[in-house]
Design a protein around this motif. Structure first.
Motif, PDB file in Angstrom:
ATOM      1  N   ARG A  49      -3.318  -0.118   7.999  1.00 42.36           N
ATOM      2  CA  ARG A  49      -2.999   1.088   7.601  1.00 42.36           C
ATOM      3  C   ARG A  49      -1.377   1.056   7.305  1.00 42.36           C
ATOM      4  O   ARG A  49      -0.979   1.727   6.244  1.00 42.36           O
ATOM      5  CB  ARG A  49      -3.314   1.949   8.868  1.00 42.36           C
ATOM      6  N   LEU A  54      -0.734   0.559   3.385  1.00 43.79           N
ATOM      7  CA  LEU A  54      -1.076   1.467   2.320  1.00 43.79           C
ATOM      8  C   LEU A  54       0.097   2.149   1.797  1.00 43.79           C
ATOM      9  O   LEU A  54       1.136   2.462   2.448  1.00 43.79           O
ATOM     10  CB  LEU A  54      -1.856   2.613   3.003  1.00 43.79           C
ATOM     11  N   ARG A 112       2.548   4.884   0.244  1.00 44.52           N
ATOM     12  CA  ARG A 112       2.795   6.348   0.547  1.00 44.52           C
ATOM     13  C   ARG A 112       3.682   6.987  -0.391  1.00 44.52           C
ATOM     14  O   ARG A 112       4.303   8.054  -0.134  1.00 44.52           O
ATOM     15  CB  ARG A 112       3.276   6.432   2.064  1.00 44.52           C
ATOM     16  N   THR A 120      -0.301   9.602  -2.000  1.00 47.18           N
ATOM     17  CA  THR A 120      -0.474  10.449  -1.126  1.00 47.18           C
ATOM     18  C   THR A 120      -1.181  11.666  -1.461  1.00 47.18           C
ATOM     19  O   THR A 120      -2.312  11.986  -0.887  1.00 47.18           O
ATOM     20  CB  THR A 120       1.038  11.085  -0.622  1.00 47.18           C
ATOM     21  N   TYR A 125      -5.184  10.382  -1.645  1.00 44.66           N
ATOM     22  CA  TYR A 125      -5.670  10.537  -0.233  1.00 44.66           C
ATOM     23  C   TYR A 125      -5.987  11.839   0.025  1.00 44.66           C
ATOM     24  O   TYR A 125      -7.132  12.173   0.796  1.00 44.66           O
ATOM     25  CB  TYR A 125      -4.704   9.962   0.599  1.00 44.66           C
ATOM     26  N   THR A 181      -3.294   7.248   6.727  1.00 45.94           N
ATOM     27  CA  THR A 181      -2.054   6.887   6.686  1.00 45.94           C
ATOM     28  C   THR A 181      -1.207   7.356   7.976  1.00 45.94           C
ATOM     29  O   THR A 181      -0.008   7.318   8.155  1.00 45.94           O
ATOM     30  CB  THR A 181      -1.213   7.461   5.411  1.00 45.94           C
TER      31      THR A 181
END
Length: 413
Positions: A304, A307, A309, A314, A317, A326
């Motif tokens: 995680r 990932l 961001r 973001t 997601y 996240t």
């Protein structure tokens, strides 16, 4: 011949014996497992007032809500649904206790009767009806000859039998020689299409069916990690990928170092998005879902943290309903870490209370307490020395120990 048969029959009737140390270790292990499942929740207060918790133990009462469209917290399960048909759901994310709301037909919660009619943000799947997996069978399954271990998807949070997760006969679940999981999270084959973007990341995020050393993780080529498990490479009751017995949550120092090294390696492979730049170097929203064979994903420890961001990722997601990936606190590992911290604090408080109690006594009272402990220890030691070790300890034996202690106390007084 007849005597041998009688001896064999007698042996079958003898109950297995355990030492006091083994018994205490067993109790400690059961208490620890309960704390890990419940997140260290003592079950004293309804969690409704805390809102939608990131993760908590949830139960479904089929006696009160037969269609399984409601869930209750630990405290309400104990206080309001004792003796009911209750389904244990392990943990659920972003959930608020439903006990006593409109779904319960006028039966108010005993702990917190003032609740909204419904919790609109709660999500319910077939588990709330006591059904699991693609086969929609209960667990434990009364028709099964043996209960097969199940794995929980970290996206839909349904549970799956290992034989029903969509693996080909040549593919294997990443485990070590002792059967312990080598992966942190599992994404079922039904949810993997929504997470197909993960194939854009280096193979170090995929759990391997072989234990990968830290040095191998650092030097692995980002486009094809040796022994790696990838959706686009040659591939070979758990919760979010962690086994139900919670042993996989106990990471070794080697694994921790490996996770750090993998993160460092991928930072160089992907780039750093600390300045808001995308690690992947592309607009993830333009990447269409992969049309390759639908298959489950097994993610390595610490994946995680890899990932991206950035703003675009973001938003991606959030649109797909997977923003929790996240959030470090969403993982089962973090949930169990919190539970262990609560348990340790509780044990320290108990020890402190005991010490405070002893310190509050005067000298004579302290002597009496210590004398009583010594007498009990001696009586128990005498019992162990005089009894037949092949025979189990019965309730009558325990009562006789305390009767002897009472008699000695009467003689001394």
């Amino acid at each position: 011949m007849a005597a041998d048969g009688a001896d064999a029959a007698f042996d079958d009737e003898v109950e297995p014996t355990v030492t006091i140390s083994e018994y205490m270790d067993g109790i400690e292990a059961e208490e620890l497992e309960a704390d890990l499942v419940l997140g260290g929740d003592d079950g004293d207060e309804c969690t409704y007032g805390a809102g939608y918790l990131k993760r908590q133990a949830v139960f479904s009462c089929l006696t009160c809500v037969p269609d399984g469209a409601a869930g209750v917290c630990t405290a309400c399960c104990l206080a309001c649904h004792d003796g009911h048909e209750v389904v244990e759901l392990w943990t659920k994310r972003n959930f608020r206790c439903d006990c006593g709301n409109s779904k319960f037909g006028g039966h108010l919660c005993k702990l917190n009767p003032e609740k909204d009619p419904e919790n609109s943000a709660n999500s319910y799947n077939q588990n709330f009806k006591g059904a699991y997996c693609t086969c929609s069978r209960p667990y434990p399954d009364p028709e099964a000859k043996e209960q097969v271990e199940m794995i929980q998807c970290c996206i839909c949070e349904d549970w799956f039998h290992e034989d029903h997760i969509g693996l080909d006969s040549a593919e294997k679940i990443p485990c070590d020689e002792e059967g312990e999981a080598l992966y942190e999270d599992f994404i079922c084959h039904k949810c993997s299409p929504v997470c197909s973007f993960l194939k854009l990341y280096p193979d170090t995020i995929w759990a391997s069916s072989k234990q990968t050393s830290a040095s191998e993780a650092v030097t692995a080529d980002s486009n094809g990690m040796e022994g790696g498990y990838s959706g686009h490479a040659n591939t070979e009751k758990n919760e979010n990928g962690a086994r139900v017995d919670h042993q996989s949550a106990e990471n070794t120092s080697v694994e921790n170092n490996c996770t750090k090294d993998i993160a460092a390696s991928e930072k160089s492979n992907l780039g750093d998005n600390s300045a808001g730049n995308c690690k992947l170097g592309l607009d993830i929203n333009t990447k269409s879902d992969d049309s390759e064979k639908i298959m489950p994903f097994f993610l390595s420890k610490g994946w995680r943290e890899t990932l991206c961001r950035c703003g675009a990722c973001t938003n991606f997601y959030e649109q797909r309903g997977i923003a929790h990936l996240t959030d470090k606190e969403d993982s089962i590992e973090e949930y169990e870490k919190m539970a262990k911290e609560k348990r340790q604090k509780k044990l320290e408080q108990q020890e402190g209370a005991e010490a405070n109690f002893i310190n509050s006594l005067n000298h004579v009272q302290k002597i009496e307490i210590l004398s009583g402990i010594s007498d009990m220890k001696n009586e128990f030691q005498s019992f162990l020395e005089s009894r037949d070790p092949s025979k189990p300890v019965t309730s009558d034996d325990v009562q006789s120990i305390f009767k002897n202690l009472a008699k000695k106390k009467q003689r001394l007084s």
